[in-house]
Design a protein around this motif. Structure first.
Motif, PDB file in Angstrom:
ATOM      1  N   PHE A 158       0.808  -1.227   0.000  1.00  0.00           N
ATOM      2  CA  PHE A 158       0.000   0.000   0.000  1.00  0.00           C
ATOM      3  C   PHE A 158       0.841   1.276   0.000  1.00  0.00           C
ATOM      4  CE2 PHE A 158       0.398  -1.104   4.554  1.00  0.00           C
ATOM      5  CZ  PHE A 158       0.954   0.072   5.046  1.00  0.00           C
ATOM      6  N   VAL A 159       2.145   1.166   0.263  1.00  0.00           N
ATOM      7  CA  VAL A 159       2.968   2.371   0.403  1.00  0.00           C
ATOM      8  C   VAL A 159       2.992   3.190  -0.880  1.00  0.00           C
ATOM      9  CG1 VAL A 159       5.314   3.230   0.763  1.00  0.00           C
ATOM     10  CG2 VAL A 159       4.407   1.418   2.234  1.00  0.00           C
ATOM     11  N   TYR A 160       3.153   2.528  -2.016  1.00  0.00           N
ATOM     12  CA  TYR A 160       3.209   3.261  -3.279  1.00  0.00           C
ATOM     13  C   TYR A 160       1.971   3.021  -4.135  1.00  0.00           C
ATOM     14  CZ  TYR A 160       7.957   4.476  -2.052  1.00  0.00           C
ATOM     15  OH  TYR A 160       9.058   4.989  -1.407  1.00  0.00           O
ATOM     16  N   GLY A 161       0.868   2.676  -3.473  1.00  0.00           N
ATOM     17  CA  GLY A 161      -0.412   2.709  -4.159  1.00  0.00           C
ATOM     18  C   GLY A 161      -0.886   1.434  -4.778  1.00  0.00           C
ATOM     19  N   SER A 162      -0.113   0.347  -4.753  1.00  0.00           N
ATOM     20  CA  SER A 162      -0.551  -0.893  -5.386  1.00  0.00           C
ATOM     21  C   SER A 162      -1.432  -1.731  -4.479  1.00  0.00           C
ATOM     22  CB  SER A 162       0.661  -1.731  -5.829  1.00  0.00           C
ATOM     23  OG  SER A 162       1.486  -2.025  -4.714  1.00  0.00           O
ATOM     24  N   GLY A 163      -1.544  -1.328  -3.208  1.00  0.00           N
ATOM     25  CA  GLY A 163      -2.405  -2.046  -2.270  1.00  0.00           C
ATOM     26  C   GLY A 163      -3.506  -1.142  -1.771  1.00  0.00           C
ATOM     27  N   SER A 164      -4.555  -1.709  -1.246  1.00  0.00           N
ATOM     28  CA  SER A 164      -5.691  -0.944  -0.746  1.00  0.00           C
ATOM     29  C   SER A 164      -5.338  -0.258   0.557  1.00  0.00           C
ATOM     30  CB  SER A 164      -6.884  -1.878  -0.527  1.00  0.00           C
ATOM     31  OG  SER A 164      -7.903  -1.207   0.183  1.00  0.00           O
ATOM     32  N   LEU A 165      -5.828   0.982   0.729  1.00  0.00           N
ATOM     33  CA  LEU A 165      -5.608   1.696   1.972  1.00  0.00           C
ATOM     34  C   LEU A 165      -6.384   1.059   3.124  1.00  0.00           C
ATOM     35  CD1 LEU A 165      -5.534   5.467   0.947  1.00  0.00           C
ATOM     36  CD2 LEU A 165      -3.647   4.046   1.717  1.00  0.00           C
ATOM     37  N   GLN A 166      -7.337   0.190   2.808  1.00  0.00           N
ATOM     38  CA  GLN A 166      -8.059  -0.509   3.866  1.00  0.00           C
ATOM     39  C   GLN A 166      -7.163  -1.532   4.573  1.00  0.00           C
ATOM     40  OE1 GLN A 166     -11.502  -2.167   1.920  1.00  0.00           O
ATOM     41  NE2 GLN A 166     -12.663  -0.245   2.048  1.00  0.00           N
ATOM     42  N   SER A 167      -6.057  -1.871   3.940  1.00  0.00           N
ATOM     43  CA  SER A 167      -5.174  -2.890   4.520  1.00  0.00           C
ATOM     44  C   SER A 167      -3.939  -2.280   5.158  1.00  0.00           C
ATOM     45  CB  SER A 167      -4.741  -3.882   3.430  1.00  0.00           C
ATOM     46  OG  SER A 167      -3.989  -3.213   2.425  1.00  0.00           O
ATOM     47  N   VAL A 168      -3.933  -0.964   5.413  1.00  0.00           N
ATOM     48  CA  VAL A 168      -2.752  -0.322   5.977  1.00  0.00           C
ATOM     49  C   VAL A 168      -2.497  -0.836   7.387  1.00  0.00           C
ATOM     50  CG1 VAL A 168      -2.997   1.774   4.606  1.00  0.00           C
ATOM     51  CG2 VAL A 168      -4.062   1.647   6.857  1.00  0.00           C
ATOM     52  N   HIS A 169      -1.228  -0.899   7.749  1.00  0.00           N
ATOM     53  CA  HIS A 169      -0.830  -1.342   9.072  1.00  0.00           C
ATOM     54  C   HIS A 169       0.516  -0.705   9.413  1.00  0.00           C
ATOM     55  CE1 HIS A 169       0.854  -4.219   6.141  1.00  0.00           C
ATOM     56  NE2 HIS A 169       1.926  -4.164   6.908  1.00  0.00           N
ATOM     57  N   PRO A 170       0.821  -0.534  10.694  1.00  0.00           N
ATOM     58  CA  PRO A 170       2.107   0.073  11.073  1.00  0.00           C
ATOM     59  C   PRO A 170       3.292  -0.748  10.553  1.00  0.00           C
ATOM     60  CG  PRO A 170       0.612   0.033  12.943  1.00  0.00           C
ATOM     61  CD  PRO A 170      -0.025  -0.797  11.864  1.00  0.00           C
ATOM     62  N   TYR A 171       4.338  -0.056  10.122  1.00  0.00           N
ATOM     63  CA  TYR A 171       5.557  -0.694   9.618  1.00  0.00           C
ATOM     64  C   TYR A 171       6.689   0.317   9.751  1.00  0.00           C
ATOM     65  CZ  TYR A 171       5.325   2.407   5.596  1.00  0.00           C
ATOM     66  OH  TYR A 171       5.322   3.531   4.814  1.00  0.00           O
ATOM     67  N   GLY A 172       7.898  -0.120   9.453  1.00  0.00           N
ATOM     68  CA  GLY A 172       9.013   0.810   9.283  1.00  0.00           C
ATOM     69  C   GLY A 172       9.693   1.294  10.541  1.00  0.00           C
TER      70      GLY A 172
END
Length: 633
Positions: A158-172
């Motif tokens: 999801f970071v560069y738009g290829s994944g859904s924002l509904q699946s965002v989760h903490p990372y990094g």
């Protein structure tokens, strides 16, 4: 959302009476039935914290190693957070120790399981503990390094738009990349010059996602002293700018290893001017189409700034310390004032540049914010106000650092004037049960306090030896000790001392040794605890490290932990009536006691402490004997 209390309330009893009963039942009965030791010192501490909650007071809770401090403060903290509907904040000595509290075999995990409490614990780390997508992209364009490609490949879809924002989760966060050295991490992590508010990737940024996660914490938030102090200092300004504070409103705060809070408070108020940062930022906005007036001012500022740092370097003391005192010559102030004047004029020109939209908005915002901070810092330096300053010279770059000498007034107004319970927990808060040293350093006038000794029989389970060793023979002495294979922690007074030791160490010995900074520290500690490493070298782990049983059986203190001979401590000495008694001795004794406290963590632990002392340090052995018997060999 409020969580269910771990005990029922009734009209016949107040919350505090019910809490008192629950703490007693839990420590005397419930936990002992699950195999925990019943410790009178731990029970006493928990009841004292309950009293501090009731009176909403500051409490200095000094409890020796083995008391079970974590469980003693967790029980009232959990209940109070659920009662008030606001999280309790636990502040640790530094970022490296946050992971220690939440590890799978740690007190929080085991207590949650034993009492079926389902404790909600969330970590709030300092901003430099998170990946910055902007800096990662910049590093990728500048350097062809494998580690950068590996980090890019590990990013969620999801970071560069290829994944859904509904699946965002903490990372990094830093601990997600244990294989990176500290030097590598510093090329891609958050840096204060970044402008998160203007970043187009902000809603996909790992730091933002972590912030949103812990801000919604219903129960426990764990952070570092540095981050909590940054929260205190920036809270008012962030609210004025329409931003959320770094941390949410809390029910109470627990400062674990609270004797280190004063230094964290000073660091949080530090201002820095770097050697190369200004040049790098200005080069980013020297794009085609920028007005001639702006370009000329930028070129002038680059030249004057370089002259300023050349003068700093010329008039800084020659020492091995990273912090170098600066001789205040008139020419230094003259060049500093010129840099301020040019920076002020450049900011005015940037107003016109912003209206032309030639410079990318994010880049311009970043430079403007940095120039404002640059002007403030330089004016603080050349004004000669009551501050401490030094030149910090590292491998990356030189920095002018300006720090307020005293933080007592600010702490008194911003933290200790609130009607919030605050608990300081440590094995070393007092000097012979007198808490004046720490209370005066923090500006605390009214407080509760107690001191309980460790339940461990140190004379039978721990032997302390002092080796009379000249500096040039210390490496040889350590290598001789390491021939007797034991799980060994080696503590150094500074990073410089550790790196010099590493440089002189023979190659055949280095194989089983982990050095702080080689990669993410909690991963090194984990390997050491699992006995994949025989030796752990550190300059930070004098406090907080908890490795029980045969995973740690020997501690070597490579050099006595004197306060560094740098401008910050010189300022403290200059303002003391008796510098040795008021500054040097308290600092060293508290740190030394913390260092030897790493060895014995449970009633099943045993081992040896080896202290290496040169000829000048031998005079301090009498002071060490005030803490623990020392056998000369």
């Amino acid at each position: 959302m409020k969580r269910k209390l771990p005990f029922p309330l009734s009209r016949e009893k107040s919350f505090y009476d019910s809490l008192n009963d629950w703490i007693g039942d839990t420590l005397y009965d419930d936990l002992t039935e699950k195999g925990y030791e019943c410790r009178d010192e731990q029970i006493f501490m928990a009841f004292q914290i309950e009293q501090a909650l009731k009176e909403k007071k500051v409490l200095f809770a000094e409890a020796g190693v083995g008391t079970g401090k974590t469980i003693a403060y967790l029980l009232p903290a959990i209940a109070y957070a659920r009662y008030t509907g606001k999280p309790a904040i636990i502040s640790c000595a530094d970022e490296t120790l946050i992971e220690q509290l939440v590890k799978e075999d740690g007190d929080i995990y085991k207590m949650s399981k034993a009492l079926n409490l389902n404790i909600d614990v969330r970590l709030a780390k300092a901003r430099d503990q998170y990946l910055c997508l902007k800096r990662l992209d910049d590093a990728s364009n500048r350097m062809a390094e494998t580690y950068i490609e590996d980090v890019e490949d590990s990013l969620p879809d999801f970071v560069y738009g290829s994944g859904s924002l509904q699946s965002v989760h903490p990372y990094g966060q830093r601990s997600d990349y244990p294989e990176l050295s500290d030097a590598q991490w510093k090329t891609i992590n958050y840096h204060p010059i970044q402008q998160c508010e203007a970043c187009d990737l902000r809603n996909r940024c790992g730091q933002t996602l972590h912030r949103n996660h812990y801000r919604a914490a219903p129960e426990i938030i764990i952070c570092s002293h540095d981050f909590y102090m940054e929260h205190i200092w920036t809270k008012a300004s962030r609210e004025r700018q329409g931003q959320l504070p770094l941390l949410p409103e809390a029910s109470m705060v627990i400062f674990d290893e609270g004797h280190l809070l004063e230094y964290a408070a000073q660091r949080a108020l530090t201002y820095e001017v770097q050697d190369h940062t200004l040049l790098n930022l200005l080069e980013r906005v020297m794009v085609d189409g920028v007005r001639e007036q702006s370009l000329q001012l930028m070129e002038q500022l680059i030249d004057v700034h370089a002259s300023f740092f050349a003068l700093l370097h010329e008039h800084a003391e020659e020492t091995m310390n990273e912090r170098k005192a600066i001789e205040k010559v008139p020419e230094l102030f003259e060049v500093g004032r010129l840099a301020v004047n040019i920076s002020t004029a450049l900011l005015e020109e940037f107003v016109f540049e912003g209206e032309l939209y030639i410079i990318p908005e994010y880049e311009l915002k970043m430079v403007e914010e940095y120039l404002e901070q640059y002007i403030y810092s330089m004016e603080l330096f050349i004004s000669g106000q009551d501050a401490v300053d030094w030149l910090q010279d590292t491998e990356e770059e030189m920095s002018l650092v300006i720090m307020p000498r005293l933080v007592t007034d600010i702490l008194k107004e911003s933290l200790f004037s609130s009607n919030m319970p605050i608990v300081f927990s440590s094995a070393t808060l007092s000097l012979q049960k007198d808490f004046t040293y720490i209370a005066e350093g923090l500006g605390i006038e009214k407080y509760l306090s107690f001191s309980v000794e460790s339940p461990f029989d140190y004379e039978n389970v721990m032997k302390i030896y002092a080796h009379k060793t000249p500096n040039e023979q210390k490496v040889e002495q350590v290598e001789a000790l390491l021939r007797e294979e034991e799980q060994t922690l080696i503590l150094f007074k500074s990073e410089t001392a550790m790196l010099q030791f590493k440089k002189e160490l023979s190659a055949e010995v280095q194989g089983d040794i982990g050095f702080e900074g080689e990669r993410e520290l909690s991963s090194i500690v984990r390997d050491f605890q699992n006995k994949q490493l025989k030796v752990l070298c550190s300059f930070n782990l004098w406090e907080g490290l908890d490795i029980p049983k045969d995973a740690l059986t020997r501690v070597i203190i490579y050099d006595l932990p004197y306060p560094p001979a740098d401008p910050l401590f010189e300022a403290k000495r200059n303002h003391a009536e008796d510098a040795f008694q008021e500054v040097d001795l308290p600092f060293m004794l508290l740190r030394y006691r913390q260092g030897i406290g790493r060895l014995i963590r449970t009633s099943e632990d045993a081992g040896e402490i080896h202290v290496l002392v040169n000829e000048t340090e031998e005079k301090m052995l009498e002071k060490l004997e005030q803490v623990s018997p020392v056998k000369l060999i």
